[in-house]
Design a protein around this motif. Structure first.
Motif, PDB file in Angstrom:
ATOM      1  N   GLY A 175       5.991  -0.215 -12.080  1.00  0.00           N
ATOM      2  CA  GLY A 175       5.629   0.360 -10.813  1.00  0.00           C
ATOM      3  C   GLY A 175       5.098  -0.606  -9.907  1.00  0.00           C
ATOM      4  O   GLY A 175       4.885  -1.911  -9.813  1.00  0.00           O
ATOM      5  N   PRO A 176       4.726  -0.234  -8.696  1.00  0.00           N
ATOM      6  CA  PRO A 176       3.973  -1.101  -7.475  1.00  0.00           C
ATOM      7  C   PRO A 176       2.884  -1.894  -7.917  1.00  0.00           C
ATOM      8  O   PRO A 176       2.695  -3.076  -7.286  1.00  0.00           O
ATOM      9  N   GLN A 177       2.068  -1.345  -8.725  1.00  0.00           N
ATOM     10  CA  GLN A 177       0.730  -2.178  -9.140  1.00  0.00           C
ATOM     11  C   GLN A 177       1.140  -3.396  -9.549  1.00  0.00           C
ATOM     12  O   GLN A 177       0.453  -4.297  -9.639  1.00  0.00           O
ATOM     13  N   ARG A 178       2.174  -3.631 -10.251  1.00  0.00           N
ATOM     14  CA  ARG A 178       2.609  -4.647 -10.869  1.00  0.00           C
ATOM     15  C   ARG A 178       2.766  -5.869  -9.925  1.00  0.00           C
ATOM     16  O   ARG A 178       2.729  -6.988 -10.247  1.00  0.00           O
ATOM     17  N   ASP A 179       3.132  -5.525  -8.710  1.00  0.00           N
ATOM     18  CA  ASP A 179       3.477  -6.503  -7.822  1.00  0.00           C
ATOM     19  C   ASP A 179       2.567  -6.621  -6.615  1.00  0.00           C
ATOM     20  O   ASP A 179       3.030  -7.166  -5.599  1.00  0.00           O
ATOM     21  N   LEU A 180       1.423  -6.137  -6.617  1.00  0.00           N
ATOM     22  CA  LEU A 180       0.406  -6.244  -5.720  1.00  0.00           C
ATOM     23  C   LEU A 180      -0.096  -7.722  -5.495  1.00  0.00           C
ATOM     24  O   LEU A 180      -0.226  -8.364  -6.479  1.00  0.00           O
ATOM     25  N   PRO A 181      -0.366  -8.111  -4.314  1.00  0.00           N
ATOM     26  CA  PRO A 181      -0.973  -9.463  -4.088  1.00  0.00           C
ATOM     27  C   PRO A 181      -2.525  -9.439  -4.712  1.00  0.00           C
ATOM     28  O   PRO A 181      -3.151  -8.626  -4.882  1.00  0.00           O
ATOM     29  N   LEU A 182      -2.624 -10.815  -5.113  1.00  0.00           N
ATOM     30  CA  LEU A 182      -3.952 -10.798  -6.023  1.00  0.00           C
ATOM     31  C   LEU A 182      -4.964 -10.554  -4.992  1.00  0.00           C
ATOM     32  O   LEU A 182      -6.245  -9.914  -5.248  1.00  0.00           O
ATOM     33  N   GLN A 183      -5.095 -10.683  -3.781  1.00  0.00           N
ATOM     34  CA  GLN A 183      -6.256 -10.247  -2.771  1.00  0.00           C
ATOM     35  C   GLN A 183      -6.459  -8.802  -2.850  1.00  0.00           C
ATOM     36  O   GLN A 183      -7.646  -8.643  -2.576  1.00  0.00           O
ATOM     37  N   ILE A 184      -5.532  -8.220  -3.188  1.00  0.00           N
ATOM     38  CA  ILE A 184      -5.705  -6.726  -3.006  1.00  0.00           C
ATOM     39  C   ILE A 184      -5.605  -5.834  -4.430  1.00  0.00           C
ATOM     40  O   ILE A 184      -5.350  -4.577  -4.468  1.00  0.00           O
TER      41      ILE A 184
ATOM     42  N   LEU B   6       0.681  -1.190  -0.046  1.00  0.00           N
ATOM     43  CA  LEU B   6      -0.151  -0.026  -0.034  1.00  0.00           C
ATOM     44  C   LEU B   6       0.774   1.306   0.179  1.00  0.00           C
ATOM     45  O   LEU B   6       0.633   2.147  -0.684  1.00  0.00           O
ATOM     46  N   THR B   7       1.784   1.175   0.722  1.00  0.00           N
ATOM     47  CA  THR B   7       2.894   2.511   0.836  1.00  0.00           C
ATOM     48  C   THR B   7       3.397   2.747  -0.499  1.00  0.00           C
ATOM     49  O   THR B   7       3.499   3.825  -1.021  1.00  0.00           O
ATOM     50  N   MET B   8       3.769   1.626  -1.085  1.00  0.00           N
ATOM     51  CA  MET B   8       4.456   1.610  -2.497  1.00  0.00           C
ATOM     52  C   MET B   8       3.524   2.213  -3.625  1.00  0.00           C
ATOM     53  O   MET B   8       3.957   3.164  -4.258  1.00  0.00           O
ATOM     54  N   ALA B   9       2.388   1.797  -3.342  1.00  0.00           N
ATOM     55  CA  ALA B   9       1.367   2.375  -4.435  1.00  0.00           C
ATOM     56  C   ALA B   9       0.751   3.548  -4.354  1.00  0.00           C
ATOM     57  O   ALA B   9       0.198   4.141  -5.140  1.00  0.00           O
ATOM     58  N   ILE B  10       0.987   4.177  -3.154  1.00  0.00           N
ATOM     59  CA  ILE B  10       0.547   5.541  -2.853  1.00  0.00           C
ATOM     60  C   ILE B  10       1.798   6.426  -3.171  1.00  0.00           C
ATOM     61  O   ILE B  10       1.780   7.330  -3.866  1.00  0.00           O
ATOM     62  N   LEU B  11       3.046   6.170  -2.567  1.00  0.00           N
ATOM     63  CA  LEU B  11       3.975   6.938  -2.674  1.00  0.00           C
ATOM     64  C   LEU B  11       5.028   7.132  -3.897  1.00  0.00           C
ATOM     65  O   LEU B  11       5.485   8.207  -4.378  1.00  0.00           O
ATOM     66  N   ILE B  12       4.979   6.016  -4.629  1.00  0.00           N
ATOM     67  CA  ILE B  12       5.794   6.094  -5.793  1.00  0.00           C
ATOM     68  C   ILE B  12       4.873   7.018  -7.088  1.00  0.00           C
ATOM     69  O   ILE B  12       5.439   7.788  -7.341  1.00  0.00           O
ATOM     70  N   PRO B  13       3.867   6.841  -7.152  1.00  0.00           N
ATOM     71  CA  PRO B  13       3.092   7.741  -7.975  1.00  0.00           C
ATOM     72  C   PRO B  13       3.116   9.154  -7.542  1.00  0.00           C
ATOM     73  O   PRO B  13       3.362   9.969  -8.265  1.00  0.00           O
ATOM     74  N   PHE B  14       3.064   9.372  -6.097  1.00  0.00           N
ATOM     75  CA  PHE B  14       3.133  10.577  -5.841  1.00  0.00           C
ATOM     76  C   PHE B  14       4.131  11.390  -5.963  1.00  0.00           C
ATOM     77  O   PHE B  14       4.418  12.497  -6.516  1.00  0.00           O
ATOM     78  N   PHE B  15       5.557  10.663  -5.814  1.00  0.00           N
ATOM     79  CA  PHE B  15       6.916  11.124  -5.891  1.00  0.00           C
ATOM     80  C   PHE B  15       6.983  11.331  -7.337  1.00  0.00           C
ATOM     81  O   PHE B  15       7.562  12.440  -7.883  1.00  0.00           O
TER      82      PHE B  15
ATOM     83  N   ALA C  29      -8.156  -3.244  -5.831  1.00  0.00           N
ATOM     84  CA  ALA C  29      -8.128  -2.116  -4.810  1.00  0.00           C
ATOM     85  C   ALA C  29      -6.716  -1.542  -5.197  1.00  0.00           C
ATOM     86  O   ALA C  29      -6.836  -0.193  -5.026  1.00  0.00           O
ATOM     87  N   GLY C  30      -5.758  -2.080  -4.912  1.00  0.00           N
ATOM     88  CA  GLY C  30      -4.361  -1.422  -4.909  1.00  0.00           C
ATOM     89  C   GLY C  30      -4.170  -0.751  -6.058  1.00  0.00           C
ATOM     90  O   GLY C  30      -3.492   0.309  -6.269  1.00  0.00           O
ATOM     91  N   GLN C  31      -4.511  -1.512  -7.217  1.00  0.00           N
ATOM     92  CA  GLN C  31      -4.104  -0.732  -8.669  1.00  0.00           C
ATOM     93  C   GLN C  31      -4.932   0.740  -8.677  1.00  0.00           C
ATOM     94  O   GLN C  31      -4.748   1.655  -9.439  1.00  0.00           O
ATOM     95  N   SER C  32      -6.289   0.442  -8.183  1.00  0.00           N
ATOM     96  CA  SER C  32      -7.190   1.812  -8.299  1.00  0.00           C
ATOM     97  C   SER C  32      -6.499   2.701  -7.545  1.00  0.00           C
ATOM     98  O   SER C  32      -6.554   3.936  -7.625  1.00  0.00           O
TER      99      SER C  32
END
Length: 506
Positions: free
Chosen positions: A403-412, A284-293, A415-418
């Motif tokens: 980016g981080p969305q490529r490596d998100l667990p299937l369970q989330i 979650l942290t990477m999904a938020i901060l990488i596109p932010f940066f 939601a993480g990609q969104s």
């Protein structure tokens, strides 16, 4: 060796599989979803620098540009309505990404791509036929919805179809299509600006229908990914598709891990709530901060305001558009460098090299007009040294890597990609809406602001982003578990992949 797999140096299992023609073609077609985003990034800035477009829709900006003889050239295009034309797309994409998450999960990745292509097509037609600012904004909103759906589904599709060893390269195929779209838009703007009668901007905006048709028709031909098929209850089709894309029948171990991840994801009834759990904190942290940066480095606003920026600092119409073409060329070539190196040196290493190159955004005082340099074996950068009393240096770095969305667990994952897309689009909207005003107020100091964020991002990536080279997406939890900081957020009980022992190939 058990179950037909081995353990890689990165700590994850190396599943059997290779690059097949089928995988290459499907990923190539899916990557074309990047064309719509790239085309829009390149087309909007060129159109807003055309006198005929400004005179029809933004006459106050046109007259201000022609009459401004002051020494402050940075304020010529300072108009909130003009920036709204550009940035409204990203606000629409932000909202659309949340709806796209449900469509992607329930109906599959390909139908989300199809919906994005059709919506983008309608927006292109409206923009090309626009007679009022309202029509322009309405068209941009529809374009934004299309971008939101494509950016939600295409990276997921590529990650799930690609062999682990080639996931970085195939994911950057999406970025390559973005850069091709940018370059194509820049070339089209350069050509249409010369059309007599002042209607060239209609051609530029209307031709956005071409990449929209490409992704819409392409999506109809694409197969579903094994992950999506399992997620939607088509187990046998998933097993057959996995065997087809890996080019071998020795896929039982990978199939078991996919099923295990899917079964765990089905226990999660509220992914938007579960994504806040401690074990998902790293992703979650990477999904938020990488596109932010990334947006705070200013790369996107430079790309879609490039012609306007060049005109601001004294270039004539043709020279400003040609400068944008050169910028697009360098950006595209840099992407090829990244494709050739990402799976050898890793995403993290290339990301860090990219950030170091971005430090060249800091303004300099010089009397040269053009400079082009190569920085490091992983990066190709083009530097443009431009003069208006003081000099402004703009550098186009290589692509924003897998980016981080490529490596998100299937369970989330949905939601993480969104969240990832939404954060990206939100800050693109904020920076895009404020850019011309900030340029007017801060002048070249704005690029010191961007440079500061580059430094912050570089430090963050160096400390907190683990290398995921060759790690299957189902085993990303292992990479987080081994990390010096994120490991404390993941308990042994949170690791479920790889626990089924298969006799296949034993």
């Amino acid at each position: 060796m058990a179950g037909g797999v081995v353990v890689s140096a990165s700590g994850g299992k190396e599943y059997p599989g290779k690059m097949t023609l089928f995988v290459f073609l499907t990923c190539f077609v899916a990557s074309s979803g990047g064309l719509i985003f790239g085309y829009d990034l390149g087309i909007s800035g060129g159109v807003t620098s055309m006198d005929s477009f400004l005179l029809k829709f933004f006459p106050s900006v046109y007259h201000k540009e022609k009459e401004d003889v002051s020494t402050n050239q940075y304020c010529k295009f300072d108009s909130e309505l003009l920036t709204l034309f550009t940035s409204s797309l990203y606000l629409a994409a932000l909202v659309a990404s949340f709806f796209a998450a449900t469509v992607t999960r329930v109906f599959g990745r390909k139908w989300s791509m199809f919906g994005g292509g059709i919506t983008f097509l309608v927006g292109a037609v409206i923009n090309g036929a626009a007679e009022t600012v309202f029509m322009l904004i309405l068209g941009r909103i529809l374009l934004g919805i299309g971008v939101g759906f494509a950016n939600q589904s295409v990276p997921l599709y590529l990650s799930e179809m690609a062999p682990p060893k080639l996931r970085g390269m195939l994911n950057i195929g999406f970025q390559l299509m973005i850069t091709i779209g940018i370059l194509a838009a820049n070339l089209i703007n350069y050509a249409t600006a010369k059309i007599a009668g002042g209607w060239g901007w209609r051609v530029s905006l209307g031709l956005a229908a071409v990449p929209a048709v490409v992704i819409a028709l392409g999506a109809l031909l694409l197969p579903d990914t094994p992950n999506s098929l399992i997620e939607r209850g088509h187990a046998e089709q998933a097993r057959s598709m996995l065997s087809k894309i890996r080019g071998t029948d020795d896929v039982q171990e990978e199939y078991d891990d996919l099923v295990a991840a899917s079964e765990e994801s089905k226990t999660i009834k509220h992914p938007w709530k579960n994504i806040l759990e401690k074990k998902y904190r790293p992703a979650l942290t990477m999904a938020i901060l990488i596109p932010f940066f990334q947006q705070l480095t200013g790369i996107n606003v430079i790309m879609f305001y490039a012609p306007v920026l060049f005109k601001t600092i004294g270039f004539e119409d043709d020279a400003a558009l040609m400068s944008a073409v050169i910028t697009g060329l360098v950006n595209m070539f840099a992407t090829f460098v990244s494709i050739a190196t990402v799976d050898r040196v890793g995403r993290r290493a290339l990301f860090l090299q990219d950030r170091c190159g971005d430090l060249d955004w800091i303004p300099i005082r010089d009397k040269r007009c053009w400079c082009q340099s190569i920085q490091g074996i992983c990066e190709l950068c083009g530097a443009l040294h431009l003069r208006v009393r003081s000099r402004l240096r703009v550098v186009v770095g290589p692509p924003r890597l897998a980016g981080p969305q490529r490596d998100l667990p299937l369970q989330i994952r949905s939601a993480g990609q969104s969240i990832n897309v939404s954060v990206n689009m939100f800050f693109t909207f904020i920076i895009g809406q404020a850019f011309l005003t900030l340029l007017c107020r801060l002048k070249f100091g704005l690029f010191y602001f961007f440079g500061g964020w580059v430094l912050v991002m570089t430090i963050f990536i160096g400390l907190f982003l683990p290398e995921t080279k060759n790690v299957p997406i189902e085993e990303m939890v292992l990479a987080w578990k081994k990390h010096w900081f994120w490991g404390k957020f993941i308990c042994d009980d949170d690791i479920h992949v790889g626990k089924k022992t298969s006799t296949f190939g034993a």
